[in-house]
Design an enzyme around this catalytic site. Structure first.
Site, PDB file in Angstrom:
ATOM      1  N   MET A  88       0.494  -1.513   0.099  1.00 45.43           N
ATOM      2  CA  MET A  88       0.188   0.067  -0.584  1.00 45.43           C
ATOM      3  C   MET A  88       1.234   0.970  -0.020  1.00 45.43           C
ATOM      4  O   MET A  88       0.239   2.568   0.138  1.00 45.43           O
ATOM      5  CB  MET A  88      -1.056  -0.227   1.266  1.00 45.43           C
ATOM      6  CG  MET A  88      -1.673  -1.280   1.078  1.00 45.43           C
ATOM      7  SD  MET A  88      -2.992  -1.184   2.114  1.00 45.43           S
ATOM      8  CE  MET A  88      -2.258  -0.161   3.584  1.00 45.43           C
ATOM      9  N   GLY A  89       2.318   1.695  -0.153  1.00 50.48           N
ATOM     10  CA  GLY A  89       3.353   1.799   0.053  1.00 50.48           C
ATOM     11  C   GLY A  89       3.956   3.359   0.440  1.00 50.48           C
ATOM     12  O   GLY A  89       3.257   2.242   1.962  1.00 50.48           O
ATOM     13  N   HIS A  94       9.432  -3.839   3.080  1.00 53.56           N
ATOM     14  CA  HIS A  94       8.842  -3.800   2.444  1.00 53.56           C
ATOM     15  C   HIS A  94       9.651  -4.064   1.390  1.00 53.56           C
ATOM     16  O   HIS A  94      10.031  -5.319   0.237  1.00 53.56           O
ATOM     17  CB  HIS A  94       7.960  -2.271   1.845  1.00 53.56           C
ATOM     18  CG  HIS A  94       6.733  -2.269   2.348  1.00 53.56           C
ATOM     19  ND1 HIS A  94       7.021  -0.710   2.981  1.00 53.56           N
ATOM     20  CD2 HIS A  94       5.720  -2.637   2.285  1.00 53.56           C
ATOM     21  CE1 HIS A  94       5.330  -0.244   3.311  1.00 53.56           C
ATOM     22  NE2 HIS A  94       4.601  -1.648   2.918  1.00 53.56           N
ATOM     23  N   GLN A 110     -10.686  -2.354   2.556  1.00 55.49           N
ATOM     24  CA  GLN A 110     -10.187  -3.600   3.374  1.00 55.49           C
ATOM     25  C   GLN A 110     -10.149  -2.372   5.085  1.00 55.49           C
ATOM     26  O   GLN A 110      -9.762  -2.895   5.771  1.00 55.49           O
ATOM     27  CB  GLN A 110      -8.737  -4.273   3.594  1.00 55.49           C
ATOM     28  CG  GLN A 110      -7.477  -3.378   3.279  1.00 55.49           C
ATOM     29  CD  GLN A 110      -5.496  -3.638   2.588  1.00 55.49           C
ATOM     30  OE1 GLN A 110      -5.961  -3.884   2.318  1.00 55.49           O
ATOM     31  NE2 GLN A 110      -4.977  -4.360   4.088  1.00 55.49           N
ATOM     32  N   SER A 123       6.333  -0.424  10.048  1.00 59.04           N
ATOM     33  CA  SER A 123       5.140   0.156   9.510  1.00 59.04           C
ATOM     34  C   SER A 123       4.902   1.294   8.735  1.00 59.04           C
ATOM     35  O   SER A 123       5.620   2.647   9.805  1.00 59.04           O
ATOM     36  CB  SER A 123       4.234  -0.124  10.753  1.00 59.04           C
ATOM     37  OG  SER A 123       2.957  -0.046  10.678  1.00 59.04           O
TER      38      SER A 123
HETATM   39  P1  AMP Z   1       0.978  -2.996   3.325  1.00 57.88           P
HETATM   40  O1  AMP Z   1       2.394  -2.086   2.936  1.00 57.88           O
HETATM   41  O2  AMP Z   1       1.734  -2.542   4.646  1.00 57.88           O
HETATM   42  O3  AMP Z   1       0.409  -3.637   2.955  1.00 57.88           O
HETATM   43  O4  AMP Z   1       2.850  -4.578   3.404  1.00 57.88           O
HETATM   44  C1  AMP Z   1       3.357  -4.651   2.464  1.00 57.88           C
HETATM   45  C2  AMP Z   1       3.189  -5.841   2.378  1.00 57.88           C
HETATM   46  O5  AMP Z   1       4.965  -5.661   3.017  1.00 57.88           O
HETATM   47  C3  AMP Z   1       3.104  -6.810   3.192  1.00 57.88           C
HETATM   48  O6  AMP Z   1       3.063  -8.334   3.118  1.00 57.88           O
HETATM   49  C4  AMP Z   1       3.213  -6.846   4.482  1.00 57.88           C
HETATM   50  O7  AMP Z   1       3.453  -7.869   5.988  1.00 57.88           O
HETATM   51  C5  AMP Z   1       4.642  -6.432   4.309  1.00 57.88           C
HETATM   52  N1  AMP Z   1       5.380  -5.728   6.197  1.00 57.88           N
HETATM   53  C6  AMP Z   1       5.037  -4.616   6.075  1.00 57.88           C
HETATM   54  N2  AMP Z   1       6.137  -4.460   7.514  1.00 57.88           N
HETATM   55  C7  AMP Z   1       6.695  -5.418   7.472  1.00 57.88           C
HETATM   56  C8  AMP Z   1       7.686  -5.400   7.812  1.00 57.88           C
HETATM   57  N3  AMP Z   1       7.817  -4.647   9.254  1.00 57.88           N
HETATM   58  N4  AMP Z   1       8.908  -6.360   8.458  1.00 57.88           N
HETATM   59  C9  AMP Z   1       8.217  -7.533   6.848  1.00 57.88           C
HETATM   60  N5  AMP Z   1       7.666  -7.085   6.378  1.00 57.88           N
HETATM   61  C10 AMP Z   1       6.611  -6.353   6.419  1.00 57.88           C
END
Ligand code: AMP
Length: 281
Positions: free
Chosen positions: A31-32, A38, A62, A186
């Site tokens: 989601m950027g 990421h 979501q 995050s």
């Molecule tokens: P998001 O942009 O939050 O939807 O995350 C995209 C992907 O990155 C998802 O598969 C998350 O689980 C992964 N992700 C986000 N934060 C972390 C992190 N700290 N360590 C590993 N993977 C992550």
């Protein structure tokens, strides 16, 4: 040099041609507001596949909380150079209209998997995740797709969805990447006030300490201990902490549980909700 694509039809054509040339396609949905978590997924994908596709799409279906959707950080001008540097071939940045030309009314049945923890406190969240990921899987049709263990329950949902819908995509789970002080990376960390940011590492610190106490405390006592430990900081408020079967995500009764045990936590730091987890057994 990678390419940026915003149309579904264009991406499908490009992928088709690449597959014709015998290329292996790896996919990382995001989601950027990208960070090193990421990028760790992206690097793994680049290493494993001929072609890496990364999507950036803040998926409205979501978000169970309208304000969370509105405030979610968006910074494509920062994301794209990071993806370039990591060796990404295709960045897919569709509009909402491209992904949902019509409302997605599909309802997935994940049994208990989306009734507990995140599913319980964020009603509809995982249905929205399944909607968008299945759409993206249909568009990108990758050989492999990469997801972080940071969102442990989401990874379980994706694996279940792949079995349910019969995708032949290999799902690769990648370890949690943390800040030097232990806080799980995050995109929402950007939204923390300086005080809440200072308090937030207590979440991981507590889980790491808890893992060394399984001989002292019962499962029930451990749950209370973790909650009290985190709540002792007035900047943090635990929404739930659960010790669950690492596959079914159902609560476990004792440390003698025959399968792996995962500890999952959600904490409010002001009006920002953070999640983390740790394997206990
Ligand atoms: P998001 O942009 O939050 O939807 O995350 C995209 C992907 O990155 C998802 O598969 C998350 O689980 C992964 N992700 C986000 N934060 C972390 C992190 N700290 N360590 C590993 N993977 C992550």
């Amino acid at each position: 040099m990678g390419v940026i694509v915003d149309k579904v039809a264009d991406l499908k054509k490009i992928i088709q041609n690449l597959k014709h040339e015998g290329k292996n396609i790896g996919f990382v949905p995001t989601m950027g507001a990208l960070h090193k978590g990421h990028i760790s997924l992206v690097e793994r994908c680049v290493a494993d596949n001929d072609i890496t596709v990364v999507s950036i799409f803040v998926n409205p279906t979501q978000f169970n909380d309208k304000n969370d959707l509105k405030n979610y950080p968006r910074m494509p001008e920062r994301d794209i150079p990071m993806l370039e540097a990591a060796g990404v071939d295709i960045v897919f940045m569709p509009t909402e209209q491209e992904i949902y030309p019509e409302p997605d009314t599909r309802v997935f049945d994940f049994g208990m998997l989306d009734k507990v923890m995140e599913g319980k406190f964020r009603p509809g969240h995982f249905n929205g995740v399944a909607q968008v990921v299945s759409k993206l899987f249909d568009i990108v049709a990758p050989h492999r797709a990469y997801f972080g263990q940071k969102d442990y329950q989401q990874l379980a949902i994706i694996r279940a969805m792949v079995r349910m819908l019969g995708y032949t995509i290999e799902i690769v789970g990648c370890p949690i990447v943390r800040e030097p002080d232990g806080l799980a990376m995050s995109s929402r960390n950007l939204l923390l006030s300086p005080e809440h940011r200072k308090s937030a590492p207590l979440i991981h610190k507590t889980l790491a300490e808890a893992r060394n106490k399984t001989h002292e405390l019962s499962v029930k006592e451990m749950i209370l201990w973790v909650i009290n430990q985190v709540n002792a900081d007035p900047n943090l408020k635990v929404e739930y902490f659960e010790l669950a079967d690492a596959n079914t995500l159902l609560p476990v009764e004792s440390w003698d549980h025959p399968n792996g045990i995962i500890g999952c936590i959600a904490v409010w730091a002001g009006n920002i909700r953070l999640i983390d987890n740790m394997m206990f057994k």
